[in-house]
Design an enzyme around this catalytic site. Structure first.
Site, PDB file in Angstrom:
ATOM      1  N   ARG A 199     -16.150  -0.706  -1.180  1.00 46.20           N
ATOM      2  CA  ARG A 199     -15.281   0.412  -1.576  1.00 46.20           C
ATOM      3  C   ARG A 199     -16.042   1.727  -1.686  1.00 46.20           C
ATOM      4  O   ARG A 199     -15.777   2.550  -2.548  1.00 46.20           O
ATOM      5  CB  ARG A 199     -14.555   0.081  -2.886  1.00 46.20           C
ATOM      6  N   GLY A 200     -17.018   1.883  -0.811  1.00 49.74           N
ATOM      7  CA  GLY A 200     -17.800   3.113  -0.756  1.00 49.74           C
ATOM      8  C   GLY A 200     -19.085   3.071  -1.544  1.00 49.74           C
ATOM      9  O   GLY A 200     -19.961   3.929  -1.368  1.00 49.74           O
TER      10      GLY A 200
ATOM     11  N   TYR B 151       0.861  -1.185   0.000  1.00 48.80           N
ATOM     12  CA  TYR B 151       0.000   0.000   0.000  1.00 48.80           C
ATOM     13  C   TYR B 151       0.896   1.232   0.000  1.00 48.80           C
ATOM     14  O   TYR B 151       1.525   1.563   1.009  1.00 48.80           O
ATOM     15  CB  TYR B 151      -0.897   0.036   1.232  1.00 48.80           C
TER      16      TYR B 151
ATOM     17  N   SER C 255     -22.079   2.822   0.680  1.00 49.63           N
ATOM     18  CA  SER C 255     -21.934   3.611   1.906  1.00 49.63           C
ATOM     19  C   SER C 255     -23.078   4.587   2.123  1.00 49.63           C
ATOM     20  O   SER C 255     -23.250   5.126   3.222  1.00 49.63           O
ATOM     21  CB  SER C 255     -20.624   4.407   1.856  1.00 49.63           C
TER      22      SER C 255
END
Length: 336
Positions: free
Chosen positions: A213-214, A56, A217
């Site tokens: 990944r949103g 990352y 959301s």
């Protein structure tokens, strides 16, 4: 903070974990100061499970977490407050391209040495290959981590995105405490075979992508995810008609959330947590505001009627598009 144990032999961790990937460029630019403040807020709130990967930001994420753990003169070192989960093995080039996976024993031990240095710690709590190396038997990879357990550099061994045969082979070499795998209302492949095998063997699950990944959301709109460095731009679920169909599912979920007086994100996280005490959701909050919202999911209680209503609003396999692009899906042992 509520707690859960990772498998029969794993550590007790907070009932919600923090996945730090998005703080190192995977979702486009991030704010360093806000990232550190979010990590600080997570530790202060009692979140103990912090998940990262050495790839990352090519070490950036580990150094960021290391800085947060050191705390400075006012807070002091907080290493003892964190259960560090680290993935390794993904290979990247200078342009941030993905060029394979290395699970060879020598590579395992070299990667660990760099991770310990970047984090500034003397051991990793849970160390796991990010993917299965098709050219290296999983027994060899796990055996190398087991050597590091024996040497005191690693406490527990985990896996990520592997299928039942690989899980069984790995567990026969050394006890596996958890499998990290994507699990969400619109990503439920783990229910077909993998979850039952985990429970048979006494292995826990850390569920990532609980908000897809949103996408689910409750905050996503079609203009997001298109900036430089945001890998979601190439995700099938975020493209064309797929995103419209998926956002329609979110609106159906929003009606249930509104009726309970909670947010869409909170009900989506709570649904994952409600699937078993052996499952720990990982949230990828990059800001204190999103972290605070996610923590509120721990106070959401879902009744049998709630769960039935959620199932009706977002049935299994209702999502449009696969969770990764076709080329990436082909490399997922968990999908085989």
């Amino acid at each position: 903070m509520q707690t859960r144990q990772l498998g029969k032999t794993g550590p007790v961790v907070s009932a919600l974990g923090l996945g730090a990937m998005g703080m190192s460029g995977m979702y486009g630019p991030s704010d360093r100061a806000e990232s550190l403040a979010t990590l600080d807020a997570a530790l202060e709130a009692g979140i103990t499970l912090i998940d990262t990967g050495d790839f990352y930001g090519m070490g950036h994420n580990e150094m960021l977490i290391g800085e947060a753990l050191r705390g400075g003169p006012l807070k002091g070192n907080r290493r003892d407050k964190a259960v560090l989960s680290v993935k390794f093995g993904a290979q990247r080039d200078p342009s941030a391209g993905w060029i394979g996976f290395d699970g060879r024993p020598a590579a395992v031990k070299t990667a660990l040495a760099y991770t310990l240095q970047r984090l500034g710690v003397d051991h990793i709590d849970i160390y796991r290959p990010a993917r299965l190396d098709p050219n290296v038997p999983i027994e060899d990879t796990v055996g190398a981590i087991a050597d590091m357990v024996q040497a005191g550099y690693v406490r527990h061994i985990g896996l990520s995105e592997v299928g039942v045969e690989t899980i069984r082979k790995a567990h026969a070499v050394h006890p596996i405490v958890d499998l990290q795998i994507e699990y969400a209302l619109i990503t439920r492949g783990v229910e077909d075979r993998i979850l039952s095998v985990l429970r048979e063997l006494g292995i826990g699950m850390t569920a990532y992508g609980v908000l897809s990944r949103g996408l689910i959301s409750g905050h996503w709109d079609k203009n997001q995810g298109k900036g430089a460095g945001d890998f979601r731009a190439g995700g099938p679920r975020f493209q064309g008609e797929n995103v419209d169909r998926n956002l329609a599912l979110v609106e159906a979920l929003r009606r249930i959330a509104d009726a309970k007086g909670v947010s869409v994100a909170q009900i989506a996280i709570a649904w994952v947590a409600a699937q078993g005490q052996d499952i720990v959701p990982l949230v990828g909050a990059r800001t204190r505001a999103r972290l605070s919202e996610s923590l509120g999911a721990l106070d959401v209680s879902l009744s049998a009627d709630d769960l039935a209503a959620i199932e009706q609003a977002v049935p299994k396999d209702a999502a449009a598009g696969t969770r990764y692009a076709e080329a990436q899906m082909a490399h997922l042992d968990s999908e085989h």
